[in-house]
Design a protein around this motif. Structure first.
Motif, short mmCIF file in Angstrom:
data_model
loop_
_atom_site.label_atom_id
_atom_site.label_comp_id
_atom_site.label_asym_id
_atom_site.label_seq_id
_atom_site.Cartn_x
_atom_site.Cartn_y
_atom_site.Cartn_z
N CYS A 165 45.22 30.34 55.96
CA CYS A 165 46.20 31.41 55.79
C CYS A 165 45.66 32.79 55.87
O CYS A 165 46.25 33.74 56.69
N SER A 166 44.45 33.08 55.65
CA SER A 166 43.77 34.34 55.79
C SER A 166 42.64 34.27 56.52
O SER A 166 41.63 33.70 56.60
N THR A 208 41.31 31.16 46.53
CA THR A 208 41.66 32.71 47.06
C THR A 208 40.91 32.82 48.15
O THR A 208 39.87 32.38 48.65
N CYS A 236 45.18 35.66 50.16
CA CYS A 236 46.01 34.42 49.91
C CYS A 236 45.48 33.93 48.63
O CYS A 236 44.10 33.97 48.52
N ALA A 287 43.92 28.25 51.79
CA ALA A 287 43.61 29.47 51.72
C ALA A 287 43.14 30.14 52.75
O ALA A 287 43.47 31.07 53.51
N CYS A 327 55.64 34.11 48.64
CA CYS A 327 55.29 33.01 47.63
C CYS A 327 56.08 31.78 48.37
O CYS A 327 57.06 31.54 48.26
N THR A 353 50.48 41.20 51.89
CA THR A 353 49.81 42.07 53.16
C THR A 353 49.60 43.33 52.45
O THR A 353 50.22 43.73 51.43
N LEU A 388 51.79 28.66 47.06
CA LEU A 388 50.85 29.39 48.03
C LEU A 388 51.37 30.86 48.27
O LEU A 388 52.48 31.14 48.60
N THR A 389 50.48 31.72 47.94
CA THR A 389 50.80 33.35 47.96
C THR A 389 50.06 34.03 48.88
O THR A 389 48.89 33.93 49.11
N LEU A 390 50.93 34.45 49.75
CA LEU A 390 50.37 35.53 50.74
C LEU A 390 50.63 36.81 50.48
O LEU A 390 51.57 37.33 50.16
N ALA A 411 54.41 30.04 57.21
CA ALA A 411 53.83 29.62 55.86
C ALA A 411 54.42 28.41 55.13
O ALA A 411 53.78 27.46 54.73
N HIS A 421 54.85 40.88 49.96
CA HIS A 421 54.37 39.42 49.47
C HIS A 421 55.38 38.14 49.65
O HIS A 421 56.39 38.61 49.99
#
Lengths: 133, 750
Positions: B361-362, B384, B369, B358, B441, B458, B454-456, B472, B439
């Motif tokens: 990613c962010s 998160t 994320c 997480a 995922c 924007t 894994l969820t991103l 990702a 989004h």
């Protein structure tokens, strides 16, 4: 530092040890023995300890494994020119009762005598039989 | 020489001028210059009346309308007055001195027809027989083209230099347009339009003199037949000349526009690349309807080619920069992934690894994320990341649905495939508060099945492009792998720990008449279960058994062997007469092992002890290939308990001999494994039996734990923290005094 060299004569395979046989170098000994056994030589194996400086329980483990392997196939393991410290360990563990210890390499190679486990003929035809002595 | 009517162009008629000449000399001159390209005129009197002139002269000064003789030059060419030439003629006429001019500039014509010209010329006085000046002879060679060509070459060179120097395209085109406007003899307005990549539309390139509203209006016109000069030229890939915008059919839609901009003619040449594709158009506009001369067309061609060079150069530069940017982006991606992989590999904990994802990613891939895993049949959000703690809480509080096609996480978990879309995910969630505008995922897979996602997300109008999705997914692959490795390692460590715990005595039980202390320090970490072992168990109310031993090797096989030894001993000990029989039984059990259970040997010391009525302990023991037990009296040197016996598991008969001894109160029996004596210091020397004996001779006041502590301290001091190679274990039994505490202060060693 440790090294082991494999030599063969008509009568025996000889592993010449040099240096310290311990936890780190035991694998070299295992590999040398493995090489000998892979060639089908299961008759007389002599370990020349003239230049062996040290041997701990890992080294004992190697010797035991070699002994077990040969014993199961009617072969024999002998030690030659063992230094005092190593002789002590052999005595402590009682291995000197299973593995014959000789003062010199020639003696170890030349000595006859019944094998601890009389068995098949494999690899033993070149060696004197007990009945011939 | 006679001038027939046809020789003098123009409607003015041509008087027979032969009669006007005084002498043959003049006549000869005229013969020479009659059809010459050099301009020749004979002027008479102070008014400089044009008596006779050749075609080249009339053509130079303005053509048909001015092909008249008998008029003063000033009348024929009123524009000369301000330019000083009449004064020059006066001077020649008055002084009789000739005047020679080189490359002198003159503006010929008036109004819309005015043009700039250059001449090399002579004003020669004409004498009568008596030497009086009767007029001026004008002979001139127009060098306009030479001058223009020279200027053109200079301008062109400047442009080429700019192109070579990679000057910005707008600068080059603008410079080119201005150069042409300056160079052209008559007023011209230049416009360069650039074609789109698909060649369907033309965009504004450079037009320094056209009005802004005009440029704006034609910016973006389509290429096509009939779309003005430029649109058509672009479409046809051939020049299109419109001499009169007002009447030309191609300008139907743009006539008003052109009129407002005061444009009356437009000549357009397409700018083509070397492979023939359309790069743009180059147009010359005029204020009055005009047809191009060959020189104009040549000019257009030269500059169209130069523009092509500039544009192609520019495009190549752009392409190179784009390629470099792509390469840099690819390098950045790779660096990101390598860095991420390294960071993911450093944690040994499954959960920590995924929480790390997480953070990685962010904000690098997206501002928001979340990482979810399936645990215990439910979906749990374990990590998160968001720009602010408040947003993180919002994200963390959202529980993804487990089933129901409403939830993107649930779908991804079920399908094992990524999902990406614009806008927030369908279904309930804090999307509005988080201002989610896109989004993505991505599943975390193990053997094809998703164990997490894994969820991103924007915000602010961004969406996910293919490149981010790929990144990702790659990150998720690495994270899944790292997390699984971590879990496997953790599980194995737990397994080894459990195994070890199960193999050892958790606590030495109270032994009557004795105090027992133990020490155990396996060499391996985590996965390596040790090969040393010890045990203490009762045989009857009074007699207890004890043992300490060493299985060669480590790991699972060693563990099974120690279990075999201990459990065999425990099973048979109370059935057999004494320690030697027990050890024989253990030896047999070892020999009976199937090879898959290991073939290693075992050394051990095994014995029985019984408290004596008058104090102390009666001990019988056997030693099978193990280090000699030591008999300690407090403060005195240790005595070796010497007895024969070979190691177990090799031969049918280890030939152990039983040894019997008595431990008086406060005397101890010490058993140890060679891991302690064989331990080395930084220089490689061994601790050895002598140091061991010395350590044991310290006072211990009948407390076996103290013996152990002293020994361990001595070993640590000796090794100075070099790592240990081999397991270490020790067991100390100290006889208690009669009437002393029945219970042993039994302490398990470290």
């Amino acid at each position: 530092m440790f090294s082991v060299q494999v030599g063969t004569t008509a009568r025996a395979c000889v592993l010449t040890l040099r240096g310290a046989l311990d936890h780190d170098s035991a694998v070299q000994m295992d590999e040398a023995a493995g090489q000998v056994f892979a060639e089908g030589r299961h008759g007389l194996l002599v370990v020349d300890c003239t230049r062996l400086e040290f041997c701990d329980s890992s080294g004992i483990g190697c010797l035991v494994r070699m002994y077990q392997h040969l014993a199961a196939r009617g072969g024999v393991l002998r030690l030659a020119a063992v230094p005092a410290s190593v002789a002590r360990v052999l005595s402590l563990t009682g291995l000197d009762r299973a593995i014959a210890v000789h003062a010199t390499l020639d003696e170890a190679v030349g000595a006859g005598g019944a094998w601890p486990m009389a068995g098949s003929d494999d690899g033993l035809s070149s060696l004197p039989r007990a009945s011939e002595r | 020489m006679t001038y027939a009517a046809g020789d003098m162009p123009g409607p003015g008629g041509s008087p027979d001028v032969g009669d006007l000449f005084a002498g043959t000399a003049e006549r000869d001159l005229h013969a020479l210059f009659g059809q010459s390209t050099a301009a020749f005129a004979s002027l008479a009197g102070p008014e400089h009346v044009v008596e006779v002139a050749n075609a080249a002269f009339f053509s130079a000064i303005g053509g048909d309308a001015r092909t008249r003789t008998g008029e003063p030059l000033a009348q024929l060419m009123p524009e000369l007055a301000e330019q000083g030439f009449l004064a020059l003629l006066d001077h020649v006429h008055d002084t009789g001195e000739r005047y020679v001019g080189r490359e002198e500039r003159v503006l010929l014509g008036t109004g819309g027809d005015m043009r700039e010209a250059f001449f090399d010329f002579t004003y020669e006085p004409r004498f009568d027989g008596g030497g009086r000046v009767i007029g001026v002879r004008v002979i001139g060679v127009e060098t306009t083209q030479v001058v223009h060509a020279r200027r053109l070459a200079a301008e062109h060179r400047v442009l080429l230099e700019q192109i070579a120097r990679q000057a910005p395209l707008e600068q080059v085109l603008d410079g080119m347009a201005r150069a042409i406007e300056d160079l052209a003899a008559k007023e011209v307005l230049v416009s360069v339009l650039l074609a789109d990549a698909d060649g369907r539309h033309l965009r504004h390139g450079a037009a320094p003199s056209l009005p802004a509203f005009y440029n704006a209006a034609i910016d973006g016109i389509a290429t096509g037949e009939g779309v003005g000069s430029c649109g058509t030229a672009a479409h046809r890939r051939a020049p299109v000349i419109v001499t009169d915008i007002a009447t030309d059919p191609f300008w139907g839609d743009f006539r008003d526009l052109a009129e407002r901009a005061r444009l009356a003619a437009c000549w357009s040449t397409p700018i083509l690349a070397r492979d023939g594709s359309l790069l743009g158009t180059f147009a010359m506009y005029h204020r009055t309807p005009r047809a191009p001369q060959e020189a104009d067309l040549a000019l257009a061609r030269v500059f169209a080619d130069t523009a092509a060079l500039a544009i192609e150069r520019h495009q190549a530069e752009e392409a190179r920069r784009a390629a470099e940017a792509r390469e840099q982006a690819a390098r950045d991606d790779l660096a990101f992934l390598l860095d991420a992989s390294t960071r993911l590999g450093t944690d040994l904990d499954h959960t920590q690894t995924l929480q790390r994802v997480a953070l990685l990613c962010s904000p690098k891939l997206a501002p928001l994320c979340a990482v979810d895993i399936v645990a215990g049949g439910r979906v749990r959000r374990i990590a998160t990341a968001a720009p602010t703690p408040a947003e993180e809480d919002l994200l963390a509080s959202h529980v993804p649905g487990h089933d129901g096609s409403d939830d993107v996480v649930a779908r991804v978990l079920a399908s094992g495939r990524s999902e990406v879309a614009c806008g927030p995910p369908a279904g309930p969630g804090p999307w509005r508060e988080l201002k989610v505008t896109g989004h993505l995922c991505v599943p975390l897979l193990h053997r094809g099945k998703a164990f997490g996602a894994l969820t991103l997300l924007t915000t602010g109008g961004d969406a996910f492009d293919g490149h981010t999705v790929a990144l990702a997914e790659e990150l998720a692959r690495r994270a899944a792998s790292a997390a699984l490795n971590a879990r496997q390692y953790t599980e194995r460590v737990a397994l080894a720990r459990d195994l070890q715990a199960g193999l050892l005595l958790p606590e030495v039980p109270p032994v009557p008449g004795a105090r027992v202390a133990t020490y155990y320090h396996p060499a391996g970490e985590g996965l390596d279960v040790g090969g040393d072992f010890y045990d203490v168990f009762p045989l009857s109310d009074t007699t207890w058994a004890f043992m300490l031993g060493d299985v060669c090797g480590r790991g699972a096989t060693a563990a099974t062997t120690t279990a075999l030894v201990r459990h065999t001993a425990r099973a048979v000990a109370h059935l057999l007469p004494g320690p030697d029989a027990v050890v024989q039984a253990v030896n047999q059990a070892l020999l009976n092992r199937p090879p898959s259970h290991g073939t290693g040997f075992v050394t051990l010391v095994y014995g029985h002890l019984t408290p004596l009525d008058d104090g102390g302990l009666d001990v019988t023991l056997v030693r099978a290939g193990h280090t000699f037990p030591l008999h300690l009296a407090d403060g005195r040197a240790a005595r070796t308990v010497d007895c024969e016996g070979s190691l177990l598991g090799i031969t049918p008969d280890p030939r152990v001999e039983t040894h019997r001894l008595r431990l008086r109160p406060a005397e101890s029996l010490v058993l140890y494994t060679d891991g302690l004596t064989e331990v080395r210091d930084p220089d490689g020397g061994q601790f050895g039996e002598e140091r061991l004996a010395r350590a044991l001779s310290a006072r211990h006041d009948g407390q076996p734990q103290r013996i152990i502590d002293t020994l361990v301290e001595a070993v640590h001091a000796f090794t100075r923290d070099t790592g240990i190679d081999d397991d270490q274990a020790a067991l100390v039994v100290t006889a208690t005094a009669p009437g002393g505490p029945e219970r042993a202060a039994a302490v398990s060693g470290r």
